[in-house]
Write an enzyme that holds these catalytic residues in place. Structure first.
Site, mmCIF file in Angstrom:
data_model
loop_
_atom_site.group_PDB
_atom_site.id
_atom_site.type_symbol
_atom_site.label_atom_id
_atom_site.label_comp_id
_atom_site.label_asym_id
_atom_site.label_seq_id
_atom_site.Cartn_x
_atom_site.Cartn_y
_atom_site.Cartn_z
ATOM 1 N N THR A 63 8.678 -9.358 -1.197
ATOM 2 C CA THR A 63 9.608 -8.943 -0.142
ATOM 3 C C THR A 63 11.030 -9.086 -0.678
ATOM 4 O OG1 THR A 63 9.728 -11.175 0.722
ATOM 5 C CG2 THR A 63 8.082 -9.734 1.694
ATOM 6 N N GLU A 74 4.447 -7.497 4.444
ATOM 7 C CA GLU A 74 3.377 -8.418 4.852
ATOM 8 C C GLU A 74 2.275 -7.739 5.643
ATOM 9 O OE1 GLU A 74 6.590 -8.898 4.997
ATOM 10 O OE2 GLU A 74 7.151 -10.961 4.557
ATOM 11 N N LYS A 106 23.944 -12.652 20.843
ATOM 12 C CA LYS A 106 23.740 -13.396 22.084
ATOM 13 C C LYS A 106 25.071 -13.525 22.799
ATOM 14 C CE LYS A 106 19.942 -16.448 23.032
ATOM 15 N NZ LYS A 106 19.210 -17.638 22.734
ATOM 16 N N TRP A 150 20.696 -11.239 25.396
ATOM 17 C CA TRP A 150 20.593 -10.556 24.113
ATOM 18 C C TRP A 150 21.056 -9.102 24.202
ATOM 19 C CZ3 TRP A 150 15.071 -12.213 22.097
ATOM 20 C CH2 TRP A 150 15.131 -13.554 21.714
HETATM 21 P P1 ADP Z 1 9.451 -1.774 4.984
HETATM 22 O O1 ADP Z 1 10.931 -1.601 4.923
HETATM 23 O O2 ADP Z 1 8.705 -0.889 4.074
HETATM 24 O O3 ADP Z 1 8.908 -1.649 6.388
HETATM 25 P P2 ADP Z 1 9.996 -4.546 4.394
HETATM 26 O O4 ADP Z 1 9.008 -5.640 4.291
HETATM 27 O O5 ADP Z 1 10.976 -4.359 3.297
HETATM 28 O O6 ADP Z 1 9.108 -3.270 4.536
HETATM 29 O O7 ADP Z 1 10.802 -4.645 5.720
HETATM 30 C C1 ADP Z 1 10.187 -4.912 6.942
HETATM 31 C C2 ADP Z 1 11.214 -4.950 8.047
HETATM 32 O O8 ADP Z 1 11.857 -3.689 8.182
HETATM 33 C C3 ADP Z 1 10.600 -5.201 9.396
HETATM 34 O O9 ADP Z 1 10.352 -6.556 9.617
HETATM 35 C C4 ADP Z 1 11.660 -4.632 10.324
HETATM 36 O O10 ADP Z 1 12.736 -5.533 10.510
HETATM 37 C C5 ADP Z 1 12.182 -3.462 9.543
HETATM 38 N N1 ADP Z 1 11.536 -2.230 10.017
HETATM 39 C C6 ADP Z 1 10.492 -1.587 9.468
HETATM 40 N N2 ADP Z 1 10.194 -0.472 10.160
HETATM 41 C C7 ADP Z 1 11.073 -0.410 11.181
HETATM 42 C C8 ADP Z 1 11.295 0.495 12.266
HETATM 43 N N3 ADP Z 1 10.575 1.611 12.420
HETATM 44 N N4 ADP Z 1 12.291 0.207 13.130
HETATM 45 C C9 ADP Z 1 13.049 -0.905 12.997
HETATM 46 N N5 ADP Z 1 12.902 -1.774 11.993
HETATM 47 C C10 ADP Z 1 11.935 -1.547 11.108
#
Ligand code: ADP
Length: 539
Positions: free
Chosen positions: A185, A330, A438, A443
């Site tokens: 990650t 993950e 916040k 929120w």
């Molecule tokens: P990826 O960017 O391929 O989804 P990462 O593990 O780098 O994988 O990032 C995951 C994070 O990206 C998520 O926990 C979330 O915060 C954000 N994320 C992924 N998809 C979305 C989405 N469609 N809308 C908002 N946030 C997203």
């Protein structure tokens, strides 16, 4: 009593073996590092993956050893995906946009034995070589190359390995729970953490990817994974394409709007996938040339929240269906996909728009819930928001070689995202937990405010952070990048918010900046913005 059916392990090699046998002549288009285009097919990919697998054995790799890649989306990277995992080695894809110290940390932590690089990344390999503790061979993904030999005298060449491979090599059979691939990650704070996928989880995830209520992949699709193969296995598309015999069009380094437009139209792409910013780039290129997207039917957008303006532009102007999805490294990554239920088919336009910005519902194999700060499960009523937690067939259990627990006490993975859920499981992300604003104890969703700002035609990029405030604790502050030559003022930009969000959500201030900081996977680095701007409302 046991069932009496064949028991075959769920192995990644079986996917490419299927494609090589039953979709042998289906094209694989690959843009090389120099911009030239190679055309191959699934039969060649399968054969070369086996040749590579046997050659790696000759180099001394043992089952479970890690083989790393720093590479674009191209046919050799595809062969490595199947050749490495198929032979029971672990394919460790590395994001080249990370800083060199992080790349060195990741390679040493993973104890990679071999490193494959595209020529573009030769300078990275040269800079790294004295810091790598376990790598025995660096392989240039191409033919013999004098420039590479001068830079790294011991470098090996991919095409030599293939030539040296054994064509009679057969895919081995082993436990489906064996590790297949490894992805770290991005680690905006602390060290990157490794997620170690298994053959079984990858196969189950692939069955999910191809299903009609998720990405709906079939043999007649031509898939363009713009999402990099170093980013959560290109969202599983290489495997899903092999499973269905779909064509793959691999874009190499050309991820700008013009290159993507040309690739889609020249090679007849039907399905594309990537993060929102890439599609913004494509839209700009299309608008400049007046071209249409002749064959593109649908696009998967995830990785960051997709602004409504982008969804509407693609659907109305280019007849391309946007499928919004959510996931993370993950979760392999598919965690939710925005696909309608029968009750959504006759909605009003406003209802359709409200649905479109949601990240979708969990497919079978994934379970979602939201919890408050005390860990109490909150209701699925769209109003409650809390930390999103996930469990399922392709969700991480523990980080690679980590000492601390990854899951909470009752076996759910806490995502660090803040979301709400409705009764059908449709989920909407409102923030990362650490980015939540916040104000007076309530929120405010920075994502909603950002997406409305990006919807303004003069705005190229936007970020909303919580700035410290004497009375309210925090108030939203909008940082925005204007298009070149735009004279947009703060008041004109803020005029987009009334009637769209609650009055008390409207940012206290706008600061126009020339650019915003993005991390290795394109995500906004809000911690940097907070460091720089969190006190401006106090002064
Ligand atoms: P990826 O960017 O391929 O989804 P990462 O593990 O780098 O994988 O990032 C995951 C994070 O990206 C998520 O926990 C979330 O915060 C954000 N994320 C992924 N998809 C979305 C989405 N469609 N809308 C908002 N946030 C997203």
């Amino acid at each position: 009593m046991l069932g009496q059916m064949m028991s075959q392990p769920l192995l990644i090699s079986s996917m490419v073996a299927h494609a090589g046998k039953f979709h042998s002549d289906r094209d694989i288009i690959s843009v090389e590092t120099d911009g030239s285009v190679t055309k191959t097919n699934w039969q060649n990919v399968e054969k070369r993956a086996r040749l590579l697998a046997s050659a790696l054995g000759k180099l001394g790799l043992k089952a479970g050893d890690r083989a790393a890649t720093i590479a674009w989306n191209n046919h050799r990277h595809l062969e490595i995906y199947f050749g490495v995992s198929g032979a029971e080695y672990i394919c460790h894809t590395i994001n080249p946009r990370l800083i060199p110290e992080q790349i060195a940390y990741i390679i040493n932590h993973a104890e990679d034995q071999i490193l494959f690089i595209d020529k573009t990344f030769l300078p990275i390999a040269v800079g790294l070589k004295d810091h790598l503790k376990t790598v025995k061979n660096i392989v240039l993904m191409g033919a013999r190359d004098e420039e590479a030999l001068t830079a790294l005298p011991n470098i090996l060449f991919y095409e030599d390995l293939i030539a040296d491979g054994d064509d009679s090599y057969e895919w081995p059979s082993f436990d489906e729970n064996a590790a297949s691939s490894l992805c770290y990650t991005s680690g905006t704070t602390g060290h990157p953490k490794g997620v170690l996928y298994s053959h079984r989880s990858t196969m189950l995830h692939s069955f999910c990817v191809v299903a009609p209520d998720s990405l709906s992949l079939s043999a007649i699709d031509n898939v363009l994974p713009v999402v990099p193969m170093f980013h959560v296995n290109a969202w599983g598309l290489p495997y899903a394409a092999a499973m269905t015999g779909a064509q793959l069009t691999l874009p190499g380094p050309g991820l700008d709007g013009v290159s993507l437009k040309n690739l889609i139209n020249n090679y007849g792409v039907t399905l594309a996938a990537g993060v929102p910013t890439l599609w913004q780039g494509l839209l700009i290129a299309l608008r400049e040339t007046g071209e249409k997207l002749k064959t593109l039917d649908r696009t998967i957008i995830g990785g960051a929240a997709c602004p409504l303006s982008l969804i509407i532009a693609f659907e109305d102007d280019y007849n391309v269906n946007i499928i919004h999805a959510w996931g993370m490294t993950e979760t392999s990554p598919l965690g939710s996909v925005n696909r309608p239920l029968t009750k959504h088919l006759n909605q009003t336009d406003t209802e359709t728009d409200q649905m479109a910005v949601k990240q979708g519902r969990p497919p079978f194999g994934i379970d979602l819930r939201i919890c408050d700060d005390e860990g109490q499960v909150l209701p699925n009523d769209t109003k409650a928001q809390g930390e999103l937690q996930v469990r399922g067939l392709w969700v991480v259990e523990g980080y690679f070689k980590a000492e601390t627990e990854t899951l909470n006490a009752d076996g759910w993975f806490p995502t660090g995202d803040v979301a709400n859920l409705d009764n059908d499981g449709f989920m909407q992300i409102t923030d990362r937990a650490k980015d939540v604003i916040k104000s007076g104890g309530e929120w405010i969703s920075s994502i909603d405010l950002e997406n409305l700002a990006i919807g303004h035609e003069d705005i190229l990029d936007a970020a909303v952070i919580g700035a410290k405030h004497e009375k309210w604790g925090e108030r939203p502050l909008l940082l925005a990048v204007k298009a070149e030559g735009s004279e947009l003022t703060e008041d004109e930009l803020l005029a987009i918010y009334p009637n769209k969000v609650a009055k008390w959500w409207i940012p206290d201030r706008v600061i126009f900046v020339t650019e915003l900081p993005h991390g290795g996977t394109g995500k906004l680095l809000k911690n940097k913005l907070r460091d720089a701007y969190e006190n401006v409302l106090l002064d």
